[in-house]
Scaffold this active site. Structure first.
Site, PDB file in Angstrom:
ATOM      1  N   ASN A  72     104.203  80.208  43.629  1.00 34.78           N
ATOM      2  CA  ASN A  72     103.001  80.574  42.849  1.00 34.78           C
ATOM      3  C   ASN A  72     103.316  81.184  41.484  1.00 34.78           C
ATOM      4  OD1 ASN A  72     103.953  82.766  44.344  1.00 34.78           O
ATOM      5  ND2 ASN A  72     101.921  83.640  44.642  1.00 34.78           N
TER       6      ASN A  72
ATOM      7  N   PRO B 208     108.764  81.970  46.342  1.00 33.37           N
ATOM      8  CA  PRO B 208     107.680  81.009  46.532  1.00 33.37           C
ATOM      9  C   PRO B 208     107.334  80.266  45.236  1.00 33.37           C
ATOM     10  CG  PRO B 208     106.741  83.148  46.177  1.00 33.37           C
ATOM     11  CD  PRO B 208     108.224  83.301  45.994  1.00 33.37           C
TER      12      PRO B 208
ATOM     13  N   GLU C  31      99.032  70.226  50.884  1.00 34.61           N
ATOM     14  CA  GLU C  31      99.022  71.141  52.027  1.00 34.61           C
ATOM     15  C   GLU C  31      98.151  72.366  51.733  1.00 34.61           C
ATOM     16  OE1 GLU C  31     102.971  72.557  52.903  1.00 34.61           O
ATOM     17  OE2 GLU C  31     102.287  73.839  54.545  1.00 34.61           O
TER      18      GLU C  31
ATOM     19  N   GLU D 229      94.623  85.183  54.957  1.00 33.68           N
ATOM     20  CA  GLU D 229      94.930  84.896  53.552  1.00 33.68           C
ATOM     21  C   GLU D 229      94.682  83.402  53.310  1.00 33.68           C
ATOM     22  OE1 GLU D 229      98.391  86.311  50.703  1.00 33.68           O
ATOM     23  OE2 GLU D 229      99.113  84.787  52.069  1.00 33.68           O
TER      24      GLU D 229
ATOM     25  N   CYS E 223      99.363  86.749  45.550  1.00 31.93           N
ATOM     26  CA  CYS E 223      99.460  87.625  46.721  1.00 31.93           C
ATOM     27  C   CYS E 223      98.441  88.765  46.633  1.00 31.93           C
ATOM     28  CB  CYS E 223     100.876  88.153  46.863  1.00 31.93           C
ATOM     29  SG  CYS E 223     101.535  88.807  45.339  1.00 31.93           S
TER      30      CYS E 223
ATOM     31  N   GLU F 224     108.180  90.750  50.314  1.00 35.81           N
ATOM     32  CA  GLU F 224     106.926  90.898  49.566  1.00 35.81           C
ATOM     33  C   GLU F 224     106.028  89.779  50.059  1.00 35.81           C
ATOM     34  OE1 GLU F 224     103.996  90.332  47.661  1.00 35.81           O
ATOM     35  OE2 GLU F 224     105.209  89.535  46.027  1.00 35.81           O
ATOM     36  N   LEU F 225     105.002  90.156  50.831  1.00 35.97           N
ATOM     37  CA  LEU F 225     104.207  89.152  51.543  1.00 35.97           C
ATOM     38  C   LEU F 225     102.783  89.118  51.010  1.00 35.97           C
ATOM     39  CD1 LEU F 225     105.776  90.163  54.936  1.00 35.97           C
ATOM     40  CD2 LEU F 225     106.605  88.480  53.282  1.00 35.97           C
TER      41      LEU F 225
ATOM     42  N   ASP G  98      94.431  71.347  51.474  1.00 32.28           N
ATOM     43  CA  ASP G  98      93.862  71.101  52.807  1.00 32.28           C
ATOM     44  C   ASP G  98      93.595  72.409  53.547  1.00 32.28           C
ATOM     45  OD1 ASP G  98      94.044  68.436  52.255  1.00 32.28           O
ATOM     46  OD2 ASP G  98      95.821  68.060  53.502  1.00 32.28           O
TER      47      ASP G  98
ATOM     48  N   LYS H  60     117.290  80.518  46.587  1.00 38.01           N
ATOM     49  CA  LYS H  60     116.616  79.268  46.938  1.00 38.01           C
ATOM     50  C   LYS H  60     115.215  79.276  46.349  1.00 38.01           C
ATOM     51  CE  LYS H  60     114.174  77.755  50.290  1.00 38.01           C
ATOM     52  NZ  LYS H  60     113.278  76.958  49.430  1.00 38.01           N
TER      53      LYS H  60
HETATM   54  P1  NAI Z   1     106.562  80.097  52.923  1.00 41.53           P
HETATM   55  O1  NAI Z   1     106.651  81.523  53.302  1.00 41.53           O
HETATM   56  O2  NAI Z   1     106.818  79.083  53.990  1.00 41.53           O
HETATM   57  O3  NAI Z   1     107.587  79.759  51.729  1.00 41.53           O
HETATM   58  C1  NAI Z   1     108.107  80.709  50.819  1.00 41.53           C
HETATM   59  C2  NAI Z   1     109.603  80.469  50.647  1.00 41.53           C
HETATM   60  O4  NAI Z   1     110.250  80.656  51.896  1.00 41.53           O
HETATM   61  C3  NAI Z   1     109.962  79.048  50.205  1.00 41.53           C
HETATM   62  O5  NAI Z   1     111.082  79.086  49.348  1.00 41.53           O
HETATM   63  C4  NAI Z   1     110.337  78.378  51.519  1.00 41.53           C
HETATM   64  O6  NAI Z   1     111.202  77.279  51.374  1.00 41.53           O
HETATM   65  C5  NAI Z   1     111.036  79.517  52.238  1.00 41.53           C
HETATM   66  N1  NAI Z   1     111.079  79.393  53.696  1.00 41.53           N
HETATM   67  C6  NAI Z   1     110.169  78.801  54.519  1.00 41.53           C
HETATM   68  N2  NAI Z   1     110.573  78.882  55.807  1.00 41.53           N
HETATM   69  C7  NAI Z   1     111.768  79.516  55.806  1.00 41.53           C
HETATM   70  C8  NAI Z   1     112.686  79.894  56.825  1.00 41.53           C
HETATM   71  N3  NAI Z   1     112.478  79.602  58.108  1.00 41.53           N
HETATM   72  N4  NAI Z   1     113.822  80.543  56.470  1.00 41.53           N
HETATM   73  C9  NAI Z   1     114.063  80.836  55.177  1.00 41.53           C
HETATM   74  N5  NAI Z   1     113.234  80.507  54.168  1.00 41.53           N
HETATM   75  C10 NAI Z   1     112.088  79.859  54.475  1.00 41.53           C
HETATM   76  O7  NAI Z   1     105.144  79.856  52.274  1.00 41.53           O
HETATM   77  P2  NAI Z   1     104.408  78.435  51.994  1.00 41.53           P
HETATM   78  O8  NAI Z   1     104.554  77.573  53.206  1.00 41.53           O
HETATM   79  O9  NAI Z   1     104.889  77.901  50.714  1.00 41.53           O
HETATM   80  O10 NAI Z   1     102.912  78.889  51.823  1.00 41.53           O
HETATM   81  C11 NAI Z   1     102.120  79.171  52.982  1.00 41.53           C
HETATM   82  C12 NAI Z   1     101.268  80.367  52.733  1.00 41.53           C
HETATM   83  O11 NAI Z   1     102.087  81.500  52.473  1.00 41.53           O
HETATM   84  C13 NAI Z   1     100.334  80.312  51.553  1.00 41.53           C
HETATM   85  O12 NAI Z   1      99.166  79.605  51.830  1.00 41.53           O
HETATM   86  C14 NAI Z   1     100.081  81.759  51.315  1.00 41.53           C
HETATM   87  O13 NAI Z   1      99.103  82.222  52.205  1.00 41.53           O
HETATM   88  C15 NAI Z   1     101.406  82.407  51.636  1.00 41.53           C
HETATM   89  N6  NAI Z   1     102.209  82.667  50.428  1.00 41.53           N
HETATM   90  C16 NAI Z   1     102.266  83.941  49.928  1.00 41.53           C
HETATM   91  C17 NAI Z   1     102.958  84.185  48.755  1.00 41.53           C
HETATM   92  C18 NAI Z   1     103.026  85.547  48.161  1.00 41.53           C
HETATM   93  O14 NAI Z   1     103.127  85.667  46.954  1.00 41.53           O
HETATM   94  N7  NAI Z   1     103.037  86.602  48.927  1.00 41.53           N
HETATM   95  C19 NAI Z   1     103.616  83.119  48.011  1.00 41.53           C
HETATM   96  C20 NAI Z   1     103.528  81.829  48.653  1.00 41.53           C
HETATM   97  C21 NAI Z   1     102.846  81.634  49.809  1.00 41.53           C
END
Ligand code: NAI
Ligand code: MG
Length: 490
Positions: free
Chosen positions: A164, A162, A342, A393, A296, A262-263, A345, A187
């Site tokens: 962050n 991700p 995003e 979250e 996270c 790791e979510l 918002d 990626k």
């Molecule tokens: P996301 O989970 O969509 O993106 C994280 C990674 O996964 C990025 O590299 C993205 O391109 C990839 N990804 C997205 N969809 C995929 C798929 N279908 N197959 C394979 N890879 C995929 O998270 P996003 O949209 O950036 O953020 C949304 C929310 O997720 C945030 O508001 C937050 O709540 C949470 N988040 C949690 C994180 C953590 O450290 N646990 C880090 C980032 C976001």
């Protein structure tokens, strides 16, 4: 303070925007690119090559070749370790430039980015040390046989990270994968590709052979999904949203790939009346507002014992009002922008929901300025456990204050969530601290501190906060396969 520490970090030059496949920097097969932004201004920084299934396929084949033939496949374990040390040295040498690039693309303050670079160096060195210490066992089997185990790499690993903590998440994934002899197709997040690309250049300089590390920029639904579906990928390591993890786990089932996740979290941070109040106020503040809440482990559910509730929230609100928000490259800035429109918002939508559902908006709640994606530090008081702001979250600078009366009550309420990443308690009472640590369902528990994470300690989630552990020896388990060898004697 010295002159150097107060000067604005200079805007870094973007050196690399392509894909890294087989130690070559290449454009995407279909020639596509996408814009990457500066979240402090909303302006485009650069166009970055946009990988898709065809690029992923090339990278996976390169990673497979490197795994099965070529110098990496026969390299002494200790030499893999030396490459990780060299990479760590290069990160240290270029730390200021890398930190500025991270701040430019991700919006984190320059002081936080410098902290991340220390974490990157520590992680690479820690795993460099593991390379020649991953051992099998000899096993006393029945009969006239000698049985022993070999610990071998899982294979080609797909790593999806991700935005962050772009480089720190990269290091958490490269370190254990490389020390165990795996090869990588990574990626980076579409929001923040730039620092990973610069690290790709440094990895080549350090001497990693072709195909060991490949970088495919692009979007989740295309490049990410192609990596998950590819039959030549043995494992997916993912950090991001729980809903993305569910999609990945379902898709990975077709090839039965190993997966680690790791979510996110909705971590409870519990303050008892007997705590050191100065430390607890500062700690609760750091717990939620570090990196604008884009953590996270953010301490987003702040449980405060009723006896001190009023005093505590007043002190917290005072601090929030004086937070210096602005240019992430200015070393006096305490909070930068959220990573994207995003995310901003999403956060403002939750602020609206909090008000609608009847929580008290004590301070903040608005966008800060009209340029870039800044959000004021926000406190909701008198939040109820079932409100959306207490359950979901938010991933922004929004804390939900939840008053409580006793230890059993607060443990039950802390555990009333689908998440289980982190938890913290502030108290001088050792009984309460141990009881809480034992009974709270979370992968990390902090006592009188918060966000203390080290390369040496296992990190990951209970429940829907993840599967598997990163960091420490735990990650070695997830990047090796165990092979039993049995030999007939006599
Ligand atoms: P996301 O989970 O969509 O993106 C994280 C990674 O996964 C990025 O590299 C993205 O391109 C990839 N990804 C997205 N969809 C995929 C798929 N279908 N197959 C394979 N890879 C995929 O998270 P996003 O949209 O950036 O953020 C949304 C929310 O997720 C945030 O508001 C937050 O709540 C949470 N988040 C949690 C994180 C953590 O450290 N646990 C880090 C980032 C976001
Ligand atoms: Mg997403």
């Amino acid at each position: 303070m010295a002159q150097a520490a107060t000067a604005r970090a200079s805007t870094p030059k973007v050196q690399q925007t392509k894909l890294l496949i087989d130690n070559q920097w290449v454009e995407a097969a279909d020639g596509k690119s996408f814009s990457t932004y500066n979240p402090a201004t909303g302006e485009v920084i650069a166009q970055v090559a946009e990988g898709s299934a065809a690029d992923v396929d090339k990278a996976v084949k390169s990673a497979r070749r490197a795994l099965e033939s070529g110098p990496w496949s026969t390299m002494d374990a200790a030499d893999r370790g030396r490459l990780l040390y060299k990479l760590a040295d290069l990160v240290e040498k270029h730390a200021n430039e890398l930190a500025a690039l991270e701040s430019l693309n991700c919006g984190k303050t320059i002081s936080d980015s410098k902290g991340d670079m220390e974490g990157v160096v520590n992680t690479l060195r820690y795993y460099g040390g593991w390379a020649d210490k991953v051992e099998g066992r000899t096993i006393p089997v029945r009969g006239s046989f000698l049985s022993y185990t070999l610990r071998q790499p899982v294979g080609v690993v797909g790593q999806i990270i991700p935005w962050n903590f772009p480089l720190l998440m990269l290091a958490w994934k490269w370190g254990p994968a490389l020390t165990c002899g795996n090869t990588i197709v990574m990626k980076p997040a579409e929001q923040t590709p730039l620092s990973a690309l610069r690290l790709g250049e440094l990895a080549i300089e350090a001497g990693f052979p072709a195909g060991v590390i490949n970088l495919i920029n692009g979007f989740g639904e295309t490049a990410g999904a192609a990596l998950v579906a590819h039959p030549g990928v043995d494992k997916i390591a993912f950090t991001g949203h729980v809903d993305t993890a569910k999609i990945i786990q379902k898709q990975a089932a077709d090839t039965l790939k190993r997966t680690t996740f790791e979510l996110g979290g909705k971590s409870p941070n519990v303050v008892f009346a007997d705590a050191d109040m100065d430390a607890a106020v500062a700690g609760a503040f750091h717990a939620i507002y570090f990196h604008g809440g884009q953590c996270c482990t953010a301490g987003s559910r702040l449980f405060i014992e009723k006896k001190v509730h009023q005093e505590f929230v007043e002190r917290l609100a005072e601090k929030a009002k004086t937070r210096k928000i602005g240019d992430p490259l200015d070393p006096s800035t305490q909070q930068g922008p959220q990573v994207s429109q995003e995310q901003m918002d999403k956060i403002l939508h939750y602020v609206e929901l909090g008000q609608k559902q009847g929580a008290t908006l004590l301070t903040g709640g608005e966008r800060f300025g009209d340029r870039g994606f800044f959000v004021e530090p926000t406190i909701f008081d008198n939040v109820k456990d079932d409100m959306a702001i207490a359950r979901d979250e938010i991933f922004g600078p929004v804390v939900s204050v939840l008053p409580f009366s006793g230890v059993d009550e607060v443990v039950a309420r802390a555990n009333d969530t689908t998440y289980g990443l982190a938890a913290a308690i502030w108290t001088k009472d050792i009984d309460k601290a141990h009881l809480f640590a034992k009974n709270v369902k979370a992968g990390t528990v902090w006592v009188n501190c918060y966000h203390v994470v080290d390369a040496t300690t296992p990190f990951g989630g209970f429940k829907m906060s993840g599967q598997g552990r990163e960091n420490g020896e735990a990650a070695i388990e997830h990047y090796t396969e165990t092979k039993t060898v049995t030999i007939k004697l006599g």
